[in-house]
Design a protein around this motif. Structure first.
Motif, PDB file in Angstrom:
ATOM      1  N   VAL A  42       0.850  -1.224   0.023  1.00  0.00           N
ATOM      2  CA  VAL A  42       0.335   0.092   0.193  1.00  0.00           C
ATOM      3  C   VAL A  42       0.405   1.077   0.142  1.00  0.00           C
ATOM      4  CG1 VAL A  42      -1.491   1.501   1.931  1.00  0.00           C
ATOM      5  CG2 VAL A  42      -2.313  -1.075   0.564  1.00  0.00           C
ATOM      6  N   ARG A  43       1.749   1.293   0.542  1.00  0.00           N
ATOM      7  CA  ARG A  43       2.144   2.137   0.977  1.00  0.00           C
ATOM      8  C   ARG A  43       2.917   2.152  -0.626  1.00  0.00           C
ATOM      9  NH1 ARG A  43       5.105   1.956   7.398  1.00  0.00           N
ATOM     10  NH2 ARG A  43       3.513   2.538   8.092  1.00  0.00           N
ATOM     11  N   LEU A  44       3.997   1.282  -1.356  1.00  0.00           N
ATOM     12  CA  LEU A  44       5.087   1.682  -2.234  1.00  0.00           C
ATOM     13  C   LEU A  44       3.405   2.232  -3.159  1.00  0.00           C
ATOM     14  CD1 LEU A  44       6.686   1.294  -4.549  1.00  0.00           C
ATOM     15  CD2 LEU A  44       6.071  -1.603  -4.605  1.00  0.00           C
ATOM     16  N   GLU A  73       4.403  -9.526  -7.610  1.00  0.00           N
ATOM     17  CA  GLU A  73       3.543  -8.315  -7.025  1.00  0.00           C
ATOM     18  C   GLU A  73       4.257  -7.193  -6.583  1.00  0.00           C
ATOM     19  OE1 GLU A  73       2.218 -11.197  -3.817  1.00  0.00           O
ATOM     20  OE2 GLU A  73       3.863 -10.986  -3.193  1.00  0.00           O
ATOM     21  N   VAL A  74       4.965  -6.736  -6.693  1.00  0.00           N
ATOM     22  CA  VAL A  74       5.637  -5.170  -6.583  1.00  0.00           C
ATOM     23  C   VAL A  74       5.398  -4.618  -7.610  1.00  0.00           C
ATOM     24  CG1 VAL A  74       7.703  -4.156  -6.553  1.00  0.00           C
ATOM     25  CG2 VAL A  74       7.585  -5.931  -4.591  1.00  0.00           C
ATOM     26  N   VAL A  75       5.546  -5.848  -8.878  1.00  0.00           N
ATOM     27  CA  VAL A  75       5.138  -5.264 -10.194  1.00  0.00           C
ATOM     28  C   VAL A  75       3.857  -4.877 -10.664  1.00  0.00           C
ATOM     29  CG1 VAL A  75       5.386  -5.083 -12.204  1.00  0.00           C
ATOM     30  CG2 VAL A  75       7.555  -5.853 -11.346  1.00  0.00           C
ATOM     31  N   ASP A  76       3.340  -5.954  -9.441  1.00  0.00           N
ATOM     32  CA  ASP A  76       1.606  -6.212 -10.157  1.00  0.00           C
ATOM     33  C   ASP A  76       1.245  -4.612  -9.362  1.00  0.00           C
ATOM     34  OD1 ASP A  76       1.319  -7.664 -11.445  1.00  0.00           O
ATOM     35  OD2 ASP A  76       0.833  -9.246  -9.751  1.00  0.00           O
ATOM     36  N   VAL A  77       1.755  -3.555  -7.814  1.00  0.00           N
ATOM     37  CA  VAL A  77       1.471  -2.678  -7.707  1.00  0.00           C
ATOM     38  C   VAL A  77       1.174  -1.987  -9.307  1.00  0.00           C
ATOM     39  CG1 VAL A  77       2.184  -0.321  -6.391  1.00  0.00           C
ATOM     40  CG2 VAL A  77       2.518  -2.645  -5.591  1.00  0.00           C
ATOM     41  N   LEU A  78       1.929  -1.266  -9.494  1.00  0.00           N
ATOM     42  CA  LEU A  78       1.946  -0.650 -10.740  1.00  0.00           C
ATOM     43  C   LEU A  78       0.668  -0.842 -11.772  1.00  0.00           C
ATOM     44  CD1 LEU A  78       5.166  -0.363 -11.988  1.00  0.00           C
ATOM     45  CD2 LEU A  78       4.347   1.282 -10.798  1.00  0.00           C
ATOM     46  N   ILE A  79       0.261  -2.534 -11.801  1.00  0.00           N
ATOM     47  CA  ILE A  79      -0.746  -2.515 -13.083  1.00  0.00           C
ATOM     48  C   ILE A  79      -2.054  -2.020 -12.361  1.00  0.00           C
ATOM     49  CG2 ILE A  79      -2.055  -4.316 -14.082  1.00  0.00           C
ATOM     50  CD1 ILE A  79       0.929  -3.409 -15.973  1.00  0.00           C
ATOM     51  N   GLY A  80      -2.402  -2.727 -10.860  1.00  0.00           N
ATOM     52  CA  GLY A  80      -2.734  -2.380  -9.734  1.00  0.00           C
ATOM     53  C   GLY A  80      -3.379  -0.635  -9.685  1.00  0.00           C
TER      54      GLY A  80
END
Length: 114
Positions: A42-44, A73-80
């Protein structure tokens, strides 16, 4: 503290806890209820949304991975966050996040063109 009480404090902008030493013991309500992995992701996401500086991405990505998130999952943050914050912010954040994960954005482009 119940989540409604926490929400109420935010709604009324109750910030006296930060400014008055007498309220120093009253900071427990600020402790996140999320698990460490979710909180780090979330912070990312928030960092991406506000267009954080390059060094912040390293710290945020490290915190997420240290908390158990995978690089995927870290990269998925961008997609999300893409539909919420838009392509321009995500594209601006992508090379910063790549660097934080140990990738050279230019090398990625050569290895995976278009």
């Amino acid at each position: 503290m119940h989540y409604v009480d926490r929400l109420h404090r935010l709604v009324i902008n109750q910030t006296d806890w930060a400014e008055a030493p007498a309220h120093a013991a009253d900071v427990a309500w600020l402790e996140p209820m999320l698990d460490a992995r979710t909180l780090a992701l979330v912070r990312l996401a928030a960092l991406v949304a506000v267009g954080g500086e390059v060094p912040s991405y390293g710290a945020a990505a490290d915190a997420a991975v240290d908390a158990g998130a995978s690089a995927a999952e870290v990269v998925d943050v961008l997609i999300g966050v893409l539909p919420v914050i838009g392509t321009a912010r995500v594209v601006a954040a992508a090379p910063r996040l790549a660097m934080a994960l140990g990738y050279d954005a230019d090398a990625l482009e050569q290895e995976h063109p278009g």
